[in-house]
Design an enzyme around this catalytic site. Sequence first.
Site, short mmCIF file in Angstrom:
data_model
loop_
_atom_site.label_atom_id
_atom_site.label_comp_id
_atom_site.label_asym_id
_atom_site.label_seq_id
_atom_site.Cartn_x
_atom_site.Cartn_y
_atom_site.Cartn_z
N TYR A 156 -24.25 -39.92 32.43
CA TYR A 156 -25.47 -39.12 32.40
C TYR A 156 -25.99 -38.81 33.82
CZ TYR A 156 -25.49 -40.60 27.48
OH TYR A 156 -25.14 -40.87 26.17
N LYS B 241 -22.97 -47.44 29.71
CA LYS B 241 -21.63 -47.19 29.17
C LYS B 241 -20.62 -46.91 30.27
CE LYS B 241 -23.85 -44.64 25.38
NZ LYS B 241 -24.86 -43.82 26.06
N1 LIG Z 1 -22.25 -41.86 22.63
C1 LIG Z 1 -22.31 -40.56 22.77
O1 LIG Z 1 -21.30 -39.88 22.97
C2 LIG Z 1 -23.64 -39.89 22.70
C3 LIG Z 1 -23.72 -38.51 22.46
C4 LIG Z 1 -24.98 -37.90 22.39
C5 LIG Z 1 -26.12 -38.67 22.57
N2 LIG Z 1 -26.01 -40.01 22.84
C6 LIG Z 1 -27.20 -40.84 23.05
O2 LIG Z 1 -28.11 -40.58 22.03
C7 LIG Z 1 -29.38 -40.21 22.59
C8 LIG Z 1 -30.12 -39.37 21.60
O3 LIG Z 1 -29.80 -37.99 21.81
P1 LIG Z 1 -29.78 -36.98 20.67
O4 LIG Z 1 -29.66 -35.60 21.14
O5 LIG Z 1 -28.73 -37.47 19.79
O6 LIG Z 1 -31.26 -37.22 20.11
P2 LIG Z 1 -32.08 -36.51 19.00
O7 LIG Z 1 -33.39 -37.22 19.03
O8 LIG Z 1 -31.31 -36.36 17.73
O9 LIG Z 1 -32.28 -35.03 19.54
C9 LIG Z 1 -32.98 -34.76 20.72
C10 LIG Z 1 -33.52 -33.36 20.57
O10 LIG Z 1 -34.47 -33.36 19.53
C11 LIG Z 1 -35.69 -32.82 19.97
N3 LIG Z 1 -36.78 -33.68 19.49
C12 LIG Z 1 -37.05 -34.96 19.84
N4 LIG Z 1 -38.10 -35.41 19.16
C13 LIG Z 1 -38.52 -34.40 18.37
C14 LIG Z 1 -39.57 -34.27 17.44
N5 LIG Z 1 -40.41 -35.26 17.19
N6 LIG Z 1 -39.69 -33.08 16.79
C15 LIG Z 1 -38.87 -32.06 17.02
N7 LIG Z 1 -37.85 -32.13 17.91
C16 LIG Z 1 -37.68 -33.30 18.57
C17 LIG Z 1 -35.65 -32.79 21.46
O11 LIG Z 1 -36.26 -31.61 21.83
P3 LIG Z 1 -36.95 -31.38 23.29
O12 LIG Z 1 -35.82 -31.43 24.27
O13 LIG Z 1 -37.57 -30.05 23.15
O14 LIG Z 1 -37.92 -32.50 23.46
C18 LIG Z 1 -34.18 -32.82 21.80
O15 LIG Z 1 -33.71 -31.50 21.97
C19 LIG Z 1 -29.02 -39.58 23.91
O16 LIG Z 1 -30.08 -39.51 24.82
C20 LIG Z 1 -27.94 -40.53 24.36
O17 LIG Z 1 -28.54 -41.72 24.86
C21 LIG Z 1 -24.80 -40.62 22.87
#
Ligand SMILES: NC(=O)c1ccc[n+]([C@@H]2O[C@H](COP(=O)([O-])OP(=O)(O)OC[C@H]3O[C@@H](n4cnc5c(N)ncnc54)[C@H](OP(=O)(O)O)[C@@H]3O)[C@@H](O)[C@H]2O)c1
Length: 318
Positions: free
Chosen positions: A57, A86
Amino acid sequence: MIESSDLRMTRIPLSQGAGRMPALGFGTLIPDPAVTLTATRDALEAGFRHFDCAERYGNEREVGSALQAGLAAGGIAREDIFVTTKLWNSNHRTERVEPAFQASLARLGLKYLDLYLIHTPFAFQPGDDQDPRDQNGNVIYDHGVTLLDTWKALESLVDHGKCRAIGLSDVGLDDVKPIYEAARIKPAVVQVESHPYLPETELLKYCKEKGIVLLAFAPLGHGMKPGLLEDPVISAIAARVGKTAAQVLLAWAVQRGTALLTTPRTADRARENFDISALPADALDQINRIQTRQRLNPVVTTGVPGFIPKAKGAEQGR
Ligand SMILES: NC(=O)c1ccc[n+]([C@@H]2O[C@H](COP(=O)([O-])OP(=O)(O)OC[C@H]3O[C@@H](n4cnc5c(N)ncnc54)[C@H](OP(=O)(O)O)[C@@H]3O)[C@@H](O)[C@H]2O)c1
């Protein structure tokens, strides 16, 4: 199924006495360093105590400094928070594991990690280029190291007291089973994409049987619209229980016994995403009956990461 009314405080015990992971986790996949600082601070203030990082990241320094400042300001002890990072694909060679781990620890400004994950099961050409490509733009893999070789190097980190637990990420059952069976120190956590459109039921069942925590990323479907946040079943439940769609999705994830990672970038959203409460059993059933199936992050099947930055400053992912 967890039916407690205070899901926010749920901590899931890790195998082999390796501590307890707060079910509600804050993910730090945030490309902008300034936003990383404020979002991490806001998450800590909102109540998040679990922080998910990665060398990939490129922002461990910012997460580390926000955590140091937040702990000092809030009178919060290091032991009260749970920090994961990681190992990236270009560091799978066993001799590269400890230096990569130490570099992450130094960037985060921490003395130990609660959890260290192998970011994906795919080894890339070893070296400092995180995205090695051939002249045709194809990823250059490393066939000279196995996942088990890398796993054994992680076991040594636990032996030396540098991290409390180790695990895998972006894996399927076919990757987890052989590691579980061969490992001296069993995987404590498996981090995969999971949400109502990708419930990973079989993997979750296996994890529960073996005492492995399934840590779900993309619980909000990466916030994509149209998508989970606008799903009619989720929206109807949200209206019925007086919560937002995001809160419904996060509560479902905790109540089915997974931990989760969400990435609110503002203070308001951090408070919203932390303020979850238990859904009634019939709402959980309705969500479990959703038939839509969608994987947003194909790396687990292809090995080719999504959202890899093509140029400095570009949006990075995974
Ligand atoms: N192991 C892997 O390969 C891998 C891959 C992906 C992610 N991850 C991990 O998982 C974490 C979670 O990421 P994710 O994208 O999966 O998270 P997520 O919470 O499913 O999605 C994040 C997105 O949702 C939006 N959001 C957050 N809270 C919200 C709410 N209350 N209402 C409406 N929209 C909302 C955000 O928008 P805004 O940007 O507009 O706030 C952002 O674009 C990452 O940060 C990382 O640590 C790991």
